[in-house]
Design a protein around this motif. Structure first.
Motif, PDB file in Angstrom:
ATOM      1  N   VAL A 145       0.885  -1.321   0.031  1.00 14.99           N
ATOM      2  CA  VAL A 145       0.243  -0.051  -0.181  1.00 14.99           C
ATOM      3  C   VAL A 145       0.992   1.150  -0.166  1.00 14.99           C
ATOM      4  O   VAL A 145       0.626   2.101  -0.538  1.00 14.99           O
ATOM      5  N   ARG A 146       1.943   1.199   0.850  1.00 22.26           N
ATOM      6  CA  ARG A 146       2.823   2.276   1.022  1.00 22.26           C
ATOM      7  C   ARG A 146       3.390   2.719  -0.460  1.00 22.26           C
ATOM      8  O   ARG A 146       4.089   3.775  -0.745  1.00 22.26           O
ATOM      9  N   ALA A 147       3.673   1.532  -1.085  1.00 23.68           N
ATOM     10  CA  ALA A 147       4.586   1.578  -2.488  1.00 23.68           C
ATOM     11  C   ALA A 147       3.804   2.042  -3.633  1.00 23.68           C
ATOM     12  O   ALA A 147       4.406   2.693  -4.563  1.00 23.68           O
ATOM     13  N   ARG A 148       2.550   2.021  -3.681  1.00 21.30           N
ATOM     14  CA  ARG A 148       1.448   2.314  -4.705  1.00 21.30           C
ATOM     15  C   ARG A 148       1.812   3.628  -5.229  1.00 21.30           C
ATOM     16  O   ARG A 148       1.816   4.035  -6.609  1.00 21.30           O
ATOM     17  N   PRO A 149       1.725   4.408  -4.494  1.00 21.26           N
ATOM     18  CA  PRO A 149       1.973   6.036  -4.714  1.00 21.26           C
ATOM     19  C   PRO A 149       3.346   6.702  -5.330  1.00 21.26           C
ATOM     20  O   PRO A 149       3.377   7.723  -5.764  1.00 21.26           O
TER      21      PRO A 149
END
Length: 161
Positions: A145-149
């Motif tokens: 989730v942290r990596a998606r943006p």
């Protein structure tokens, strides 16, 4: 009670995971969830997660372990530095806080095991594998989730602290 083989498997996997998390490591996003899912399935397949002589207490401890495993995994994920290289690949690296988070995770697991023993609850050997798998599953999900943006940088490195 966990068998010596399960304890050995978890210790070996833990050593490998720690080694990989404390150095810059490319994350294979396509296979991110493989290890945690294998550990959870192996733990469930071994059975004995609930002590039939103490069902209510055993289920309460199991639920507590699941929740703490999820929270501890999320906590460890928050300690990781994430970035994308110019080619779009995702990288991570843990540090001192990651080690501290692992120490807390291990201490909580040991405390839960001790509490179960004091209460006379006996569980099967899959309990340790399942806890470790759930904890890693949460860690990898939060990392995902942290990596998606994080966009691939045009020049330099974009870092999520």
């Amino acid at each position: 009670m966990s068998t010596p083989v399960n304890v050995l498997v978890v210790l070996l996997v833990l050593a490998l995971v720690l080694r990989r998390q404390l150095r810059a490591q490319r994350i294979d996003e396509a296979r991110l969830y493989t290890l945690p899912v294998v550990l959870v399935v192996a733990g469930l397949a071994q059975g004995g997660l609930v002590d039939h002589a103490h069902v209510a207490v055993s289920v309460a401890l199991l639920a507590g372990e699941a929740v703490t495993g999820l929270l501890l995994g999320a906590m460890r994920a928050a300690t990781m530095r994430l970035w994308r290289e110019p080619d779009g690949s995702l990288w991570r690296r843990g540090g001192g806080l990651t080690i501290a988070a692992w120490v807390v995770s291990i201490a909580v697991r040991a405390g839960t095991t001790g509490l179960a023993a004091v209460l006379g609850v006996h569980t099967g050997s899959g309990n340790l594998l399942a806890f470790f798998g759930v904890s890693l599953l949460a860690q990898y999900a939060v990392t995902d989730v942290r990596a998606r943006p994080l966009p691939a940088p045009r020049s330099g490195v974009s870092v999520a602290a």
